[in-house]
Write a protein that holds these residues in place. Sequence first.
Motif, PDB file in Angstrom:
ATOM      1  N   VAL A  80       0.041  -4.546  -7.097  1.00 23.04           N
ATOM      2  CA  VAL A  80       0.193  -4.261  -5.237  1.00 23.04           C
ATOM      3  C   VAL A  80      -0.129  -3.152  -4.358  1.00 23.04           C
ATOM      4  CG1 VAL A  80       2.437  -5.009  -4.568  1.00 23.04           C
ATOM      5  CG2 VAL A  80       1.399  -5.952  -6.781  1.00 23.04           C
ATOM      6  N   HIS A  81      -0.228  -2.133  -4.875  1.00 24.56           N
ATOM      7  CA  HIS A  81      -0.114  -1.003  -4.294  1.00 24.56           C
ATOM      8  C   HIS A  81      -1.432  -0.946  -3.836  1.00 24.56           C
ATOM      9  CE1 HIS A  81       3.291   1.410  -4.023  1.00 24.56           C
ATOM     10  NE2 HIS A  81       3.525   0.761  -4.653  1.00 24.56           N
ATOM     11  N   ARG A  84       5.688   2.460   9.130  1.00 25.34           N
ATOM     12  CA  ARG A  84       6.158   1.309   8.827  1.00 25.34           C
ATOM     13  C   ARG A  84       7.774   1.678   9.468  1.00 25.34           C
ATOM     14  NH1 ARG A  84       3.627  -3.450   8.977  1.00 25.34           N
ATOM     15  NH2 ARG A  84       1.364  -3.173   7.740  1.00 25.34           N
ATOM     16  N   ALA A  85       8.081   2.607   8.793  1.00 20.84           N
ATOM     17  CA  ALA A  85       9.696   3.108   9.319  1.00 20.84           C
ATOM     18  C   ALA A  85       9.820   3.014  11.268  1.00 20.84           C
ATOM     19  CB  ALA A  85      10.590   4.369   8.596  1.00 20.84           C
ATOM     20  N   SER A  86       8.541   3.245  11.455  1.00 16.06           N
ATOM     21  CA  SER A  86       8.779   4.214  12.823  1.00 16.06           C
ATOM     22  C   SER A  86       8.820   2.986  13.837  1.00 16.06           C
ATOM     23  CB  SER A  86       7.243   4.855  13.086  1.00 16.06           C
ATOM     24  OG  SER A  86       6.319   3.916  13.052  1.00 16.06           O
ATOM     25  N   THR A 106      13.673  -0.247   2.775  1.00 11.65           N
ATOM     26  CA  THR A 106      13.420  -1.114   1.826  1.00 11.65           C
ATOM     27  C   THR A 106      12.162  -2.211   2.848  1.00 11.65           C
ATOM     28  OG1 THR A 106      15.465  -1.694   0.972  1.00 11.65           O
ATOM     29  CG2 THR A 106      13.934  -3.710   0.570  1.00 11.65           C
ATOM     30  N   GLU A 107      12.466  -1.488   3.852  1.00 11.96           N
ATOM     31  CA  GLU A 107      10.892  -3.397   4.572  1.00 11.96           C
ATOM     32  C   GLU A 107      10.114  -2.055   4.523  1.00 11.96           C
ATOM     33  OE1 GLU A 107      10.828  -5.840   8.494  1.00 11.96           O
ATOM     34  OE2 GLU A 107      12.716  -5.475   7.534  1.00 11.96           O
ATOM     35  N   ALA A 108      10.566  -1.073   5.319  1.00  6.36           N
ATOM     36  CA  ALA A 108       9.056  -0.574   5.327  1.00  6.36           C
ATOM     37  C   ALA A 108       8.416  -0.081   4.077  1.00  6.36           C
ATOM     38  CB  ALA A 108       9.695   0.690   6.195  1.00  6.36           C
ATOM     39  N   ASP A 109       9.033  -0.180   2.846  1.00  6.93           N
ATOM     40  CA  ASP A 109       8.279   0.576   1.989  1.00  6.93           C
ATOM     41  C   ASP A 109       7.459  -0.341   1.239  1.00  6.93           C
ATOM     42  OD1 ASP A 109       7.421   1.370  -0.331  1.00  6.93           O
ATOM     43  OD2 ASP A 109       9.775   1.332  -1.567  1.00  6.93           O
ATOM     44  N   ALA A 110       8.232  -2.009   1.248  1.00  7.57           N
ATOM     45  CA  ALA A 110       7.780  -3.642   1.162  1.00  7.57           C
ATOM     46  C   ALA A 110       6.241  -4.087   2.177  1.00  7.57           C
ATOM     47  CB  ALA A 110       8.619  -4.620   1.251  1.00  7.57           C
ATOM     48  N   LEU A 111       6.199  -3.154   3.410  1.00  5.07           N
ATOM     49  CA  LEU A 111       5.009  -3.315   4.464  1.00  5.07           C
ATOM     50  C   LEU A 111       3.862  -2.718   3.697  1.00  5.07           C
ATOM     51  CD1 LEU A 111       7.788  -4.519   8.006  1.00  5.07           C
ATOM     52  CD2 LEU A 111       5.966  -5.481   6.138  1.00  5.07           C
ATOM     53  N   ALA A 112       3.988  -0.782   3.883  1.00  3.04           N
ATOM     54  CA  ALA A 112       3.408  -0.316   3.494  1.00  3.04           C
ATOM     55  C   ALA A 112       2.913  -0.589   2.021  1.00  3.04           C
ATOM     56  CB  ALA A 112       3.904   1.151   3.826  1.00  3.04           C
ATOM     57  N   THR A 113       3.204  -0.899   0.852  1.00  6.31           N
ATOM     58  CA  THR A 113       2.853  -1.188  -0.060  1.00  6.31           C
ATOM     59  C   THR A 113       1.491  -2.039  -0.541  1.00  6.31           C
ATOM     60  OG1 THR A 113       5.023  -0.726  -1.656  1.00  6.31           O
ATOM     61  CG2 THR A 113       3.457  -2.244  -2.595  1.00  6.31           C
ATOM     62  N   GLY A 114       1.788  -3.216   1.245  1.00 11.87           N
ATOM     63  CA  GLY A 114       0.664  -4.493  -0.397  1.00 11.87           C
ATOM     64  C   GLY A 114       0.475  -5.434   0.763  1.00 11.87           C
ATOM     65  N   PRO A 115      -0.472  -6.854   0.815  1.00 15.40           N
ATOM     66  CA  PRO A 115       0.209  -8.018   1.651  1.00 15.40           C
ATOM     67  C   PRO A 115       1.241  -8.403  -0.132  1.00 15.40           C
ATOM     68  CG  PRO A 115      -2.444  -7.669   1.632  1.00 15.40           C
ATOM     69  CD  PRO A 115      -1.632  -6.224   0.853  1.00 15.40           C
ATOM     70  N   ALA A 116       1.116  -8.215  -0.705  1.00 18.33           N
ATOM     71  CA  ALA A 116       1.603  -8.885  -2.368  1.00 18.33           C
ATOM     72  C   ALA A 116       3.343  -9.053  -2.293  1.00 18.33           C
ATOM     73  CB  ALA A 116       1.214  -9.254  -3.245  1.00 18.33           C
ATOM     74  N   ALA A 117       3.401  -7.651  -1.755  1.00 20.96           N
ATOM     75  CA  ALA A 117       4.619  -7.272  -1.864  1.00 20.96           C
ATOM     76  C   ALA A 117       6.141  -7.253  -0.625  1.00 20.96           C
ATOM     77  CB  ALA A 117       4.639  -5.508  -1.778  1.00 20.96           C
TER      78      ALA A 117
END
Length: 818
Positions: free
Chosen positions: A428-429, A443-445, A544-555
């Motif tokens: 995923v990462h 992403r958080a910005s 939560t959203e920023a973390d997932a978006l920065a992880t990868g497309p599957a997250a």
Amino acid sequence: MTSTDTRVEAEDSGPSGYAAARLRLLQEGARSGPPRRTALAELTDDWLTGLFTAGSKGLRGVSLIAVGGYGRGELSPRSDLDLLLLHDGTDPGAVAALADRVWYPVWDLGLDLDHSVRTPAEARKTAADDLKAQLGLLDARHIAGDLGLTAGLRTAVLADWRNQAPKRLPQLQELCAERAERQGELQYLLEPDLKEARGGLRDATALRAVAASWLADAPREGLADARRRLLDVRDALHLATGRATDRLALQEQDQVAAELGLLDADTLLRQVYEAARVVSYASDVTWREVGRVLRSRSVRPRLRAMLGGGKPVGERSPLAEGVVEQDGEVVLARAARPERDPVLPLRAAAAAAQADLPLSLHAVRRMAAAVRPLPTPWPAEAREQLVTLLGSGSPTIEVWEALEAEGLITRLLPDWERVRCRPQRNAVHIWTVDRHLIETAVRASELTRRVGRPDLLLVAALLHDIGKGWPGDHSVAGEIIARDVAARIGFDRAEVTVLATLVRHHLLLVDTATRRDLEDPATVRSVAEAVGSQGTLELLHALTEADALATGPAAWSSWRGSLVADLVKRVSAVLSGEAPEEPEAVAPTAEMERLAIEACRTGGPVLSLRAQTEPLDTEAEPAAPADPEPLGVELLIAVPDQPGVLPSVAGVLAMHRLTVRTAELRALDLPDGVDGSVLLLNWRVAAEYGSLPQAARLRADLVRALDGSLDISARLAERDAAYPRRRGVVAPPARVTVAPAASRLATVIEVRAHDAPGLLHRIGRALETARVRVRSMHVSTLGANAVDAFYVTGTKGEPLPGEEAASVARAVEEALRS
């Protein structure tokens, strides 16, 4: 063994003698790295010299030249030999015969050979037409024959390269960019190509070519060591695999690490990433300098002044105290005193990111050499400049990398060292831990307008995975580290508590939303208790959203986003003082009732397939119009109540290569006057590949599965056997646990396993064998990992007693391991 020991006379220079000497050299444990590569090149030189001498008696005006990696004297165990037979053109026939005397023994040994026979004029013309050939000739090295002929070609090729640099260097840069696009970045890949990926050996060679042009030069500090490290890893890879490969595959990393005397594969990858990062940073700086020099040459100052275009070279525009822009870079002002201004690195970095400009190499190195440590706690300006840097969006990445390249980040944040270049062995990462943290801040910005404390959001984004690299749960370790870091950079006690809570629970919302029953009051209450306040909930939602978006497309997807938003809404109501509503039976739709009545009438399964789309996030700020994200199809199945429904349906879907996204199974109350009991399955599925199967085929197979005439397990096993398994990392065994106090209405069995066709079928069979009923399922697949939660009850609809629940979990785990 010395070069003299291995030198052979012409009559003893056959393939067998060279092969034996080569084998002895490669098996010498005491010699590795540059000494072995040099010795292997010298041994090969001696052998080829013997072949050349024996075949060139009486022939003048010819020389044998090594080019490319062999020309640099860097032969890895399985490297090819890149050779040029250079001649003056007086006797082409004799030269052709000589070529055969040299090439054929090389081929007889099974060595890869890249060869050419050319006159100096032909070699220069080929170089003029082919950039790759020209790059190889830049490393031309004389082996045997007419030394003057070789020297003349080298001089001419270097002169051509320097004269053509304004045209050739942009072509080389484009070639590097295209290769990076194809191969990715070496510093983030789990199976990197050591040569072709960005930051690899090709880029290191390109930097040598830039230096040879005399137009610009690469930052030299650390570059030679980085290149040596990549070559050492490639040597070990060749020895471990016995193949001429540059791809560091997962299944070979432990063996390569052992060959290099490293602790494990993660240590190996981290060293590779560190080396690649040095090469990548040197490339960025070098190509920026090439662009600056070419621009200054292409536009004469007088013409620029006449046209009024741009600022004159050397003009300095203030950006912040002690920081100015000059010629497209951020540099230090003449009055700047880094030795007296500990905030200067953060101020310069924030100014550069805000202006979307690179930090000059000279400025970063001057600050790294002279700046004093910040006091503890940091002054308010330092904290504000850090927040400004983190909130600058994508320009933050390049500026952060510049600070990190000179060691400034670990001096500001010592805990950063553990996550720096740390690999993440999770499909995923897509980033290393440190780059993921910066990507999360980027992403958080974009989400700072949604929260009341954007500074806390940005710092939490930077720190949320800071516990990785420590033993145990990284969220628990990260909470402790976050408290220390937050206090050190100057947040007050209440702010430190919020940041620690965000780091501790950064996975809480997405895990709960995708794996728990949101209709269950216990689920919502547990999240509310962990979060504690509306402000923290707001921050956690954005994190939560920023973390997932920065992880990868599957997250992340809009479907996951809608689940998280639903959970946040429910938790917010509880934090506002509203008690969570007890779940009510959901009234069946007309479609559900129709299917249920039909199932009772026919005594068999009835189903419908209906295309679905994922709901868009209505809470988000308006954006450009977009089509709804496809989710797959809604699959409704009504089946007369009977044993084996769950494993049968799951097995049939697996046979038809349908992936389950969500799943719900419940008994349906039928209208008055209709006898019987019906189970309703409301599942969302997507085709693994290809088109969706016809509903009639699904129903026919389901009928056969329920009456026992279709052996699903055997069919799935046959399909698996028909496709040979690829070698890869052995997945860890499945783990099945009971989630304590997760629900008052059912027992939650959580399964963590390697995702595979038929997994839900096997779980369903195990639960069926344990004689429990599945009330609902929450399916979550992240890369190759499945994390599925099953809300199960006893035959009377009550949660399972503790011992029985543990026994069911053990039974499912054993079934998945068998």
